[in-house]
Design an enzyme around this catalytic site. Structure first.
Site, short mmCIF file in Angstrom:
data_model
loop_
_atom_site.label_atom_id
_atom_site.label_comp_id
_atom_site.label_asym_id
_atom_site.label_seq_id
_atom_site.Cartn_x
_atom_site.Cartn_y
_atom_site.Cartn_z
CE LYS A 46 0.91 6.74 -10.36
NZ LYS A 46 0.56 6.97 -8.95
CE1 TYR A 70 32.06 -7.82 -19.67
CE2 TYR A 70 29.69 -7.48 -19.82
CZ TYR A 70 30.97 -7.29 -20.33
OH TYR A 70 31.14 -6.59 -21.48
C1 LIG Z 1 -0.49 6.12 -8.73
C2 LIG Z 1 -1.72 6.45 -8.00
C3 LIG Z 1 -2.83 5.60 -8.05
C4 LIG Z 1 -2.79 4.26 -8.73
O1 LIG Z 1 -2.08 3.34 -7.95
P1 LIG Z 1 -2.01 1.79 -8.36
O2 LIG Z 1 -1.38 1.13 -7.20
O3 LIG Z 1 -1.15 1.72 -9.59
O4 LIG Z 1 -3.39 1.38 -8.63
C5 LIG Z 1 -3.98 6.00 -7.42
N1 LIG Z 1 -4.04 7.17 -6.74
C6 LIG Z 1 -2.98 8.01 -6.65
C7 LIG Z 1 -3.10 9.26 -5.88
C8 LIG Z 1 -1.79 7.67 -7.27
O5 LIG Z 1 -0.75 8.50 -7.18
#
Ligand SMILES: *Cc1c(COP(=O)(O)O)cnc(C)c1O
Length: 373
Positions: A35, A265
């Protein structure tokens, strides 16, 4: 010549980290979670390193199309399921498996005219209180789905709120198990932290639960990219992970400071003694957090030093005291691996910014050129 800044995606590290996740749950199949454009790495760029996964899990239908366009014919799971009725057509066309976490999604399936029955992952809210049916309502949802001709296989799913923390997974596993004990179907519960910490052989395993945490599929995201889900309790190195992304720039300027001279800055940093500083071609418009204070670790020519003063849009300053030979053109590793092999863990930078490695990877700015090695 373009600005001397570049991100590198390390194919071999992705492969290695995926194998690390698999080794933690050898009986389970592995979803590589891609994702958010593979956590900022780029789906197309990460694909070669992750194609050994058993499936890809993501949220965006557009990203699912991109994975299919790469020639992937195996499983793809939509972790949030569909958002509107017509998304189901794409699921049918591309053979996407999808999460069902609310009644509205069952309504959409019930009125969907499909040739190909759908495989769905019915999600329980076992304590996270984000998505999913409550334990009380889960079985009714299962029964309703099971009666639909549009659905052919129902898998069971939940998500942990604190698999990286003090609560662990036991309470949520107990809830999930109690409700699903006599239901058929494959199961998936573990994210990265659960996969590393709570499966068989993991340091926080509960012998009675460990096999159930691995279940039929694990869903590692962050570990695949080489960041520790539970830093600083454990580091990526301790978990045997390798950084999949390096963000590196070069020094484009050097200043010799007298004692009392200020940098950047707001004049936030004032030299206590004469010192040399370098100016790196990386700023917050590249995705390096502006909130990182003086003292944030960084590598120059593979030697550990620290930032000084405020991060600006396009530049930041580094202390050259430990690297007297550094100068114009020297390599600055903001996170990842330096040319000499030294590591600058993204988790250490994230901690100085009050956040997690996830956010830094995802925040890599579009203007940064990215190469794959
Ligand atoms: C993002 C996600 C994961 C992976 O999570 P990590 O902490 O990056 O391993 C797994 N399951 C679901 C439903 C997620 O949304």
């Amino acid at each position: 010549m373009p600005r001397p800044i570049q991100a590198t995606i390390h194919t071999e590290a992705l492969r290695h980290n995926l194998a690390r996740a698999r080794a933690a749950a050898p009986e389970a199949r592995v979803w590589a979670v891609v994702k958010a454009n593979a956590y900022g790495h780029g789906i197309e760029r990460a694909f070669e390193g992750l194609r050994g996964a058993d499936g890809f899990a993501l949220l965006d239908l557009n990203e699912a199309e991109r994975v299919r366009a790469l020639g992937w014919r195996g499983p793809i799971l939509l972790l949030e399921g569909v958002f509107e009725q017509r998304d189901l057509e794409l699921c049918s066309r591309l053979g996407l498996w999808h999460t069902v976490h609310c009644d509205e999604q069952i309504d959409m399936l019930a009125t969907h005219k499909t040739q190909v029955p759908h495989r769905v992952f019915l999600k329980m809210n076992s304590g996270m209180n984000r998505l999913g049916f409550t334990p009380q309502r889960y079985r009714a949802a299962w029964t309703r789905l099971n009666a639909l001709p549009q659905v052919d296989e129902i898998s069971l799913m939940t998500h942990f709120a604190d698999s990286d923390g003090r609560r662990g997974v036991a309470e949520q596993m107990a809830v999930f198990n109690a409700v699903t004990a006599d239901l058929p179907g494959e199961r998936t519960v573990a994210n990265s932290a659960a996969t590393l910490r709570h499966t068989v052989g993991g340091p926080l395993q509960r012998p009675d639960l460990a096999a159930q945490v691995a279940a039929d599929w694990v869903r590692p995201g962050i570990v695949v990219y080489g960041s520790a889900p539970d830093f600083p309790e454990y580091t990526a190195e301790q978990w045997g992970l390798q950084p999949a992304m390096t963000l590196a720039a070069k020094l484009i300027g050097v200043q010799e400071l007298d004692a009392g001279a200020a940098v950047g800055y707001g004049c936030h940093f004032v030299a206590e003694r004469p010192m040399r500083i370098g100016v790196a071609a990386c700023g917050y418009a590249d995705g390096y957090p502006r909130i990182c204070p003086t003292g944030t670790p960084v590598l120059v020519d593979g030697v550990r030093t620290q930032t000084v003063g405020r991060v600006s849009m396009d530049m930041l300053a580094v202390d050259l005291t430990p690297v007297p030979d550094a100068g114009f053109g020297s390599e600055v590793t903001l996170w990842g691996r330096a040319a000499n092999g030294a590591l600058m863990p993204i988790d250490e930078v994230a901690r100085m910014a009050g956040t997690v490695g996830y956010e830094l990877m995802c925040g890599l700015a579009p203007r940064v050129p990215v190469v794959v090695d």
